[in-house]
Design an enzyme around this catalytic site. Sequence first.
Site, PDB file in Angstrom:
ATOM      1  N   GLU A  99    -103.616  13.790 -61.172  1.00 24.70           N
ATOM      2  CA  GLU A  99    -103.688  12.408 -60.443  1.00 24.70           C
ATOM      3  C   GLU A  99    -105.081  12.088 -60.144  1.00 24.70           C
ATOM      4  O   GLU A  99    -105.555  11.013 -60.476  1.00 24.70           O
ATOM      5  CB  GLU A  99    -103.070  12.825 -59.028  1.00 24.70           C
ATOM      6  CG  GLU A  99    -103.339  11.400 -58.281  1.00 24.70           C
ATOM      7  CD  GLU A  99    -102.692  11.625 -56.836  1.00 24.70           C
ATOM      8  OE1 GLU A  99    -102.161  12.532 -56.417  1.00 24.70           O
ATOM      9  OE2 GLU A  99    -102.712  10.240 -56.509  1.00 24.70           O
ATOM     10  N   ASP A 119    -100.131  17.018 -59.231  1.00 21.86           N
ATOM     11  CA  ASP A 119    -100.567  16.250 -57.967  1.00 21.86           C
ATOM     12  C   ASP A 119    -101.063  17.272 -56.901  1.00 21.86           C
ATOM     13  O   ASP A 119    -100.086  18.004 -56.555  1.00 21.86           O
ATOM     14  CB  ASP A 119     -99.347  15.400 -57.439  1.00 21.86           C
ATOM     15  CG  ASP A 119     -99.862  14.480 -56.173  1.00 21.86           C
ATOM     16  OD1 ASP A 119     -99.022  13.637 -56.078  1.00 21.86           O
ATOM     17  OD2 ASP A 119    -100.796  14.710 -56.006  1.00 21.86           O
ATOM     18  N   ILE A 121    -102.553  17.142 -54.038  1.00 18.98           N
ATOM     19  CA  ILE A 121    -101.837  16.986 -52.728  1.00 18.98           C
ATOM     20  C   ILE A 121    -100.918  15.744 -52.816  1.00 18.98           C
ATOM     21  O   ILE A 121    -101.310  14.635 -53.024  1.00 18.98           O
ATOM     22  CB  ILE A 121    -103.056  16.710 -51.665  1.00 18.98           C
ATOM     23  CG1 ILE A 121    -103.627  18.214 -51.631  1.00 18.98           C
ATOM     24  CG2 ILE A 121    -102.147  16.467 -50.283  1.00 18.98           C
ATOM     25  CD1 ILE A 121    -104.929  18.018 -50.447  1.00 18.98           C
ATOM     26  N   ASP A 122     -99.695  15.982 -52.735  1.00 18.00           N
ATOM     27  CA  ASP A 122     -98.945  14.913 -52.500  1.00 18.00           C
ATOM     28  C   ASP A 122     -98.347  14.780 -50.842  1.00 18.00           C
ATOM     29  O   ASP A 122     -97.984  15.494 -50.428  1.00 18.00           O
ATOM     30  CB  ASP A 122     -97.390  15.081 -53.282  1.00 18.00           C
ATOM     31  CG  ASP A 122     -96.699  13.915 -53.179  1.00 18.00           C
ATOM     32  OD1 ASP A 122     -97.064  12.991 -53.717  1.00 18.00           O
ATOM     33  OD2 ASP A 122     -95.472  14.003 -53.228  1.00 18.00           O
ATOM     34  N   THR A 124    -101.135  12.804 -49.157  1.00 18.53           N
ATOM     35  CA  THR A 124    -102.505  12.859 -48.766  1.00 18.53           C
ATOM     36  C   THR A 124    -102.672  12.308 -47.199  1.00 18.53           C
ATOM     37  O   THR A 124    -103.487  12.577 -46.595  1.00 18.53           O
ATOM     38  CB  THR A 124    -103.460  12.345 -49.767  1.00 18.53           C
ATOM     39  OG1 THR A 124    -103.436  12.940 -51.060  1.00 18.53           O
ATOM     40  CG2 THR A 124    -104.961  12.307 -49.427  1.00 18.53           C
ATOM     41  N   ASP A 249     -96.202  12.353 -59.164  1.00 17.50           N
ATOM     42  CA  ASP A 249     -95.397  12.791 -57.650  1.00 17.50           C
ATOM     43  C   ASP A 249     -93.827  13.274 -58.002  1.00 17.50           C
ATOM     44  O   ASP A 249     -93.538  14.021 -57.135  1.00 17.50           O
ATOM     45  CB  ASP A 249     -95.096  11.318 -57.215  1.00 17.50           C
ATOM     46  CG  ASP A 249     -96.520  10.516 -56.771  1.00 17.50           C
ATOM     47  OD1 ASP A 249     -96.741   9.394 -56.971  1.00 17.50           O
ATOM     48  OD2 ASP A 249     -97.397  11.240 -55.911  1.00 17.50           O
TER      49      ASP A 249
HETATM   50  O1  LIG Z   1    -101.344   9.951 -53.188  1.00 17.92           O
HETATM   51  P1  LIG Z   1    -100.213  10.966 -52.933  1.00 17.92           P
HETATM   52  O2  LIG Z   1    -100.593  11.580 -51.611  1.00 17.92           O
HETATM   53  O3  LIG Z   1    -100.375  12.222 -53.921  1.00 17.92           O
HETATM   54  O4  LIG Z   1     -98.821  10.171 -53.102  1.00 17.92           O
HETATM   55  C1  LIG Z   1     -98.212  10.091 -51.650  1.00 17.92           C
HETATM   56  C2  LIG Z   1     -96.942   9.192 -51.892  1.00 17.92           C
HETATM   57  O5  LIG Z   1     -95.978   9.266 -51.028  1.00 17.92           O
HETATM   58  O6  LIG Z   1     -97.207   7.839 -52.326  1.00 17.92           O
HETATM   59  C3  LIG Z   1     -96.210   7.556 -53.229  1.00 17.92           C
HETATM   60  C4  LIG Z   1     -95.591   6.140 -52.776  1.00 17.92           C
HETATM   61  O7  LIG Z   1     -96.125   5.298 -53.701  1.00 17.92           O
HETATM   62  C5  LIG Z   1     -95.196   8.558 -53.207  1.00 17.92           C
HETATM   63  O8  LIG Z   1     -94.387   8.593 -54.339  1.00 17.92           O
HETATM   64  C6  LIG Z   1     -96.118   9.648 -53.413  1.00 17.92           C
HETATM   65  O9  LIG Z   1     -95.493  10.937 -52.969  1.00 17.92           O
HETATM   66 MG   LIG Z   2     -98.483  11.903 -54.988  1.00 19.10          MG
HETATM   67 MG   LIG Z   3    -101.611  13.164 -54.509  1.00 20.74          MG
END
Ligand SMILES: O=P(O)(O)OC[C@@]1(O)O[C@H](CO)[C@@H](O)[C@@H]1O
Ligand SMILES: [Mg+2]
Ligand SMILES: [Mg+2]
Length: 335
Positions: A99, A119, A121-122, A124, A249
């Site tokens: 990412e 990813d 950190i999913d 953030t 994600d």
């Molecule tokens: O940017 P990050 O933290 O990796 O993504 C966070 C997040 O909630 O944003 C997206 C919503 O569009 C989700 O699919 C994803 O999991």
């Molecule tokens: Mg994410």
């Molecule tokens: Mg992320």
Amino acid sequence: MSLEELHSIFSVFALPIFDLSSNILRRTSRMADWTECMNYGIHIAREAREVILHAFRIKKAVMLKSSPADLVTETDQRVERMLISAIKAKYPHHKFIGEESVAAGEKLILTDSPTWIIDPIDGTANFVHRFPFVAISIAFAVNKQTEFGIVYSCIEDKLYSAQRGRGAFCNDIPLATSGQEDITKCLLVTEIGAERDQLALATMTSNIHRLLEIPVHGIRAVGTAAVDMCLISTGGADAYYHIGMHCWDIAASALIVSEAGGVVIDTNGSEFDMMARRVIAASSMSVARRIAQAIQAFPCERDDDPRAHPQKAQIEHSTDSGNDVHKKAGGHRRL
Ligand SMILES: O=P(O)(O)OC[C@@]1(O)O[C@H](CO)[C@@H](O)[C@@H]1O
Ligand SMILES: [Mg+2]
Ligand SMILES: [Mg+2]
């Protein structure tokens, strides 16, 4: 000589030979056992979790990417660098889609080569606000097919994993979806996401309205698609739908859901395509199809569209998320 080296040597000769080596790679990857790779992925995810746990508690410099709600921190970038360098050290011929590498301008191209989709950190925004749902998502694909997926929900200390054809697990305990087939008995999860334009917001809220009036039991949003989808694999929720997320994600959690007996399709009802930025993951096909019938999608550039991911300006930003906000001339504002 590794398969990738063989493939790269053959690929410099005439096409027929190139096809031959691709077929060899394709046939061999079907026979390949990626367990050792997956165990290594789990090992480095555990190491990365320690970095995240430490940073979760301390002040953060927060930057923006595509919108005022699309956040990134130095920890996201550091964890991605750490994961990729650890993998390169062991598997120098493997490819990566990360990412934060893509956000920094790397091209997003998924080839037949062994590819790690990361990813770091999913969730953030959750991480910045200390909302305790923060996940590392690592998928591994060969010939564009996910061979294993790892989602580590760091604060919960729940490590979800699945290898294609071998089931899904959370902390080594086997997982199974609820199997629910009646939409009126379903608890749904979705994400509000980072889009803040009027069309996306109107589409998202009208989708929630249409699903609630079916009625369904409820709709939740955890703040990380990876964890949302793992909840389907545990049976703790019955279906997840979302438009706008990225391949990193959901590539890992899509395999975890299907290996737990769930279904994963596109929001238009067709076969799931991790680059399309649309997904429904559900306990049963009947629930998945009912959701596809109820919701509408807003237009999203495919992840693998060369015009997507213009290098995003990383603008200084701070949030007063219960932390002190310090402004530092010219540098990150520390929280
Ligand atoms: O940017 P990050 O933290 O990796 O993504 C966070 C997040 O909630 O944003 C997206 C919503 O569009 C989700 O699919 C994803 O999991
Ligand atoms: Mg994410
Ligand atoms: Mg992320």
